[in-house]
Design an enzyme around this catalytic site. Structure first.
Site, mmCIF file in Angstrom:
data_model
loop_
_atom_site.group_PDB
_atom_site.id
_atom_site.type_symbol
_atom_site.label_atom_id
_atom_site.label_comp_id
_atom_site.label_asym_id
_atom_site.label_seq_id
_atom_site.Cartn_x
_atom_site.Cartn_y
_atom_site.Cartn_z
ATOM 1 N N SER A 1 20.920 -22.754 31.122
ATOM 2 C CA SER A 1 19.612 -23.339 31.432
ATOM 3 C C SER A 1 19.328 -23.396 32.932
ATOM 4 O O SER A 1 18.187 -23.568 33.341
ATOM 5 C CB SER A 1 19.443 -24.709 30.787
ATOM 6 O OG SER A 1 20.148 -25.684 31.483
ATOM 7 N N SER A 2 20.359 -23.214 33.761
ATOM 8 C CA SER A 2 20.112 -23.156 35.213
ATOM 9 C C SER A 2 19.278 -21.929 35.579
ATOM 10 O O SER A 2 18.696 -21.866 36.660
ATOM 11 C CB SER A 2 21.422 -23.078 35.988
ATOM 12 O OG SER A 2 22.321 -24.024 35.513
ATOM 13 N N THR B 1 25.657 -24.620 26.381
ATOM 14 C CA THR B 1 26.986 -24.923 25.846
ATOM 15 C C THR B 1 27.010 -25.001 24.329
ATOM 16 O O THR B 1 27.985 -24.589 23.697
ATOM 17 C CB THR B 1 27.452 -26.285 26.428
ATOM 18 O OG1 THR B 1 27.492 -26.150 27.830
ATOM 19 C CG2 THR B 1 28.822 -26.671 25.927
HETATM 20 N N1 ASP Z 1 25.223 -25.098 32.160
HETATM 21 C C1 ASP Z 1 24.873 -25.394 30.802
HETATM 22 C C2 ASP Z 1 23.370 -25.234 30.666
HETATM 23 O O1 ASP Z 1 22.625 -26.099 31.000
HETATM 24 C C3 ASP Z 1 25.295 -26.749 30.436
HETATM 25 C C4 ASP Z 1 24.930 -27.146 29.014
HETATM 26 O O2 ASP Z 1 24.534 -26.382 28.198
HETATM 27 O O3 ASP Z 1 25.042 -28.329 28.740
HETATM 28 O O4 ASP Z 1 22.943 -24.237 30.212
#
Ligand code: ASP
Length: 351
Positions: free
Chosen positions: A63-64, A18
């Site tokens: 990051s998932s 994000t």
């Molecule tokens: N889905 C995003 C990630 O972890 C959420 C974030 O960046 O906070 O990549």
């Protein structure tokens, strides 16, 4: 804010998440931010007195999607640039940041420069972003040196909102709050308020500096088995019998307790007898596994389950990948689980 020393240079590694989004002024849509142009957007960064260079993952990753391959990529970037920079800031999505921080802490052996991971809950390009503060403070921490010119925090850490946390002790604990990370079993290394207050007694300093030893070997043949009241034989047995499986994090209740039924203990014992390493980590985030406290925990001990002490699951799973990745025998893995490699559990340090 103290000005940093002139000779500081920081490498910013933007992996995704994000934090790297910016609002397109004309369309209102969120687009990827180009960190190569960071100082154009945030001229105030010049006041930090650090030379900041940037490398970006192309394409940036949520990051998932991250795992051993992306951890190796980060390690390679740090290792190749190690001698050129005083510290490293890794911008990363929050969802799996605790796993990456844990993995990096094992993969960067003999680290004696700061590696600070941060990210944000709101994109850097929106008005209420937490990303700007997180980024600026992370850079300041990565560049901070003591009076002799040594880095103040030569560790892999997560900085988020106000706290600097040991990376391999963290978990993401809140989906919404700016204060999203916790380290329940190890106090923060620093708190950033009006000034950044370091707790030097919490920071790990290598006894004798040695050259960085980057590691790239990780074994993914590990699993997490989270028990719950009513868990069936089929679920337990299916997981424990996954072909080539080498290690399992058994997420237990309270101080390390699990159902005492015979079928459950038989399954665990059979897996241990086949050579699997089963590590007991509590589902409670704070506190330590003590298998001898209750009968239900003691039975696990008897069938050969190993204590994960006060480890997080995120850390235990990456530690297993790291240990098995180095081709260790079951006994050697167990021996390494019973000591702290880099401050990840509250037991004696290996070195
Ligand atoms: N889905 C995003 C990630 O972890 C959420 C974030 O960046 O906070 O990549």
């Amino acid at each position: 804010m103290n000005k940093l020393k002139e000779n500081n240079s920081i490498l910013l590694i933007y992996t995704g998440g994000t934090i790297g989004m910016i609002e397109n002024a004309s369309t209102g849509a969120l687009e990827a931010f180009n960190f190569q142009h960071l100082e154009e957007h945030f001229p105030e960064l010049k006041d930090l007195g650090s030379q900041i260079d940037c490398v970006q993952f192309d394409p940036p990753m949520d990051s998932s999607e991250m795992g051993p391959d992306s951890w190796k990529k980060i390690v390679r970037i740090i290792a190749e640039n190690y001698h050129m920079y005083s510290g490293f800031v890794v911008l990363h999505g929050t969802d799996t940041m605790a796993y990456t921080a844990s993995a990096l802490s094992f993969m960067l052996e003999n680290l004696n420069k700061p590696v600070i991971l941060t990210g944000s809950q709101l994109p850097i390009g929106v008005l209420r972003t937490d990303g700007k503060e997180n980024l600026i403070t992370a850079i300041e921490i990565a560049a901070a040196k003591d009076e002799k010119g040594f880095p103040i925090v030569p560790e892999v850490c997560i900085f988020f909102e106000n706290d600097l946390l040991r990376g391999n002790r963290t978990c993401k604990a809140n989906v919404d709050n700016f204060n999203a990370f916790r380290s329940y079993n190890y106090s923060p290394l620093a708190h950033a308020g009006v000034s950044i207050r370091y707790d030097l007694s919490q920071i790990y300093y290598p006894v004798s500096p040695r050259p960085l030893k980057p590691h790239y070997l990780l074994d993914r043949n590990v699993a997490i088995l989270k028990i719950f009241p009513g868990i069936s034989l089929q679920v337990v047995s299916t997981i424990l019998n996954i072909p080539d499986l080498k290690g399992v994090i058994l997420e237990t209740f309270g101080s390390g307790n699990a159902p005492g039924q015979e079928w459950f203990l038989n399954e665990i014992k059979a897996a241990v007898d086949r050579g699997l390493v089963i590590v007991n980590v509590s589902q409670c985030r704070a506190g330590c596994v003590e298998m001898s406290r209750y009968e239900t925990g003691r039975k696990l001990l008897e069938v050969g389950v190993v204590s994960g002490y006060d480890s997080t699951t995120e850390c235990a799973v990456t530690k297993l990948m790291f240990l098995f990745g180095h081709g260790m025998t079951t006994d050697a893995v167990i021996e390494h689980l019973n000591c702290s490699l880099i401050g990840e559990v509250s037991i004696r340090q290996q070195r």
